[in-house]
Enzyme design. Structure first.
Site, short mmCIF file in Angstrom:
data_model
loop_
_atom_site.label_atom_id
_atom_site.label_comp_id
_atom_site.label_asym_id
_atom_site.label_seq_id
_atom_site.Cartn_x
_atom_site.Cartn_y
_atom_site.Cartn_z
CD GLU A 101 -3.06 0.87 0.30
OE1 GLU A 101 -2.50 1.48 -0.64
OE2 GLU A 101 -4.22 1.13 0.66
CG ASP A 102 -1.06 4.66 -1.56
OD1 ASP A 102 -1.72 3.93 -0.79
OD2 ASP A 102 -1.61 5.48 -2.31
CG ASP A 105 -5.89 8.42 6.27
OD1 ASP A 105 -5.37 8.99 7.22
OD2 ASP A 105 -6.83 8.93 5.62
N GLY A 107 -7.39 3.09 7.88
CA GLY A 107 -7.33 1.63 7.91
C GLY A 107 -8.58 0.98 7.35
CG ASN A 108 -12.54 2.90 7.37
OD1 ASN A 108 -12.85 2.14 8.27
ND2 ASN A 108 -12.80 4.19 7.40
CG ASP A 161 -4.90 10.46 -6.08
OD1 ASP A 161 -4.74 9.61 -5.18
OD2 ASP A 161 -6.02 10.81 -6.49
P1 IMP Z 1 -7.82 4.45 4.54
O1 IMP Z 1 -8.91 3.52 4.14
O2 IMP Z 1 -8.35 5.65 5.27
O3 IMP Z 1 -6.67 3.81 5.29
O4 IMP Z 1 -7.26 5.11 3.20
C1 IMP Z 1 -6.43 4.46 2.37
C2 IMP Z 1 -6.36 5.15 1.03
O5 IMP Z 1 -6.72 6.53 1.11
C3 IMP Z 1 -4.95 5.15 0.54
O6 IMP Z 1 -4.67 4.00 -0.20
C4 IMP Z 1 -4.91 6.40 -0.32
O7 IMP Z 1 -5.36 6.11 -1.62
C5 IMP Z 1 -5.89 7.33 0.32
N1 IMP Z 1 -5.21 8.32 1.19
C6 IMP Z 1 -5.23 8.39 2.54
N2 IMP Z 1 -4.49 9.41 3.00
C7 IMP Z 1 -3.97 10.00 1.90
C8 IMP Z 1 -3.08 11.12 1.70
O8 IMP Z 1 -2.58 11.79 2.63
N3 IMP Z 1 -2.77 11.40 0.40
C9 IMP Z 1 -3.25 10.70 -0.66
N4 IMP Z 1 -4.07 9.65 -0.53
C10 IMP Z 1 -4.43 9.31 0.74
MG MG Z 2 -4.39 3.97 -2.35
#
Ligand code: IMP
Ligand code: MG
Length: 180
Positions: A101-102, A105, A107-108, A161
């Site tokens: 993963e990049d 955040d 974690g969802n 992005d």
């Molecule tokens: P989560 O489900 O909140 O953990 O989000 C994961 C996805 O949200 C990542 O794979 C990114 O594509 C996007 N994302 C979360 N934070 C950022 C950020 O700071 N910059 C760009 N994309 C983000």
């Molecule tokens: Mg992503």
């Protein structure tokens, strides 16, 4: 540093190269003696640049595959909903899986993808992320290989992005525009 619309460099190209090399060494060490076939799975689109650099630092036999899930629209707020847009080509049953993963955040997204892939009974499933925002976590994610913890800022570049832009920026920078 705003030539490309990002207000500050968080990780330079040199910082990133060091982190990726270290992750490659850790991953190589982990899988070196495994008798299972390793599949490195990138979550598109954010991980494609990191994945390309990372696999070249992994010094053991492996194959690659990609998957696209969507959780965000073009904004920056996670909807908490994950949809498989493009599934894997490979069967992962009985194989060693490394998810790339990049950024993790809330974690969802990741926890849902991991649950789904666990259901396909891989021999093992580990997680590598370049960036981790622990302060934003809503769902616990066990990260096996973590690049670096970053503060609660919206970052772009090196594959990440905002509204599909900035993925080609070679460093990771802090986005300066409005966040919905
Ligand atoms: P989560 O489900 O909140 O953990 O989000 C994961 C996805 O949200 C990542 O794979 C990114 O594509 C996007 N994302 C979360 N934070 C950022 C950020 O700071 N910059 C760009 N994309 C983000
Ligand atoms: Mg992503």
């Amino acid at each position: 540093m705003s030539e490309q619309g990002l207000k500050k460099v968080l990780l330079s190209q040199e910082d990133i190269a060091q982190i990726v090399a270290r992750l490659g060494r850790e991953i190589t060490e982990c899988y070196r003696n495994s008798d299972k076939e390793l599949i490195v799975i990138g979550l598109l689109r954010g991980s494609f640049i990191f994945m390309a650099d990372l696999v070249r630092e992994i010094k053991c036999p492996m194959v690659t595959d990609f998957m696209t899930v969507s959780s965000y629209g073009d904004g920056t707020i996670s909807s908490g909903d994950v949809k498989v847009v493009m599934d894997l080509d490979e069967s992962i049953t009985g194989r060693d899986i490394l998810m790339v993963e990049d950024i993790i955040d809330t974690g969802n997204t990741f926890s849902k993808v991991v649950n789904m892939l666990e259901g396909r009974k891989p021999a093992s499933l580990r997680i590598c992320t370049l960036l981790n925002k622990p302060s934003r976590r809503k769902v616990e994610v066990k990260i096996d290989f973590c690049g670096i913890d970053i503060p609660d800022e919206f970052v772009c570049g090196y594959g990440l992005d905002f509204a599909q832009k900035f993925r080609n920026v070679p460093y990771v920078g802090i986005y300066e525009g409005p966040i919905e």
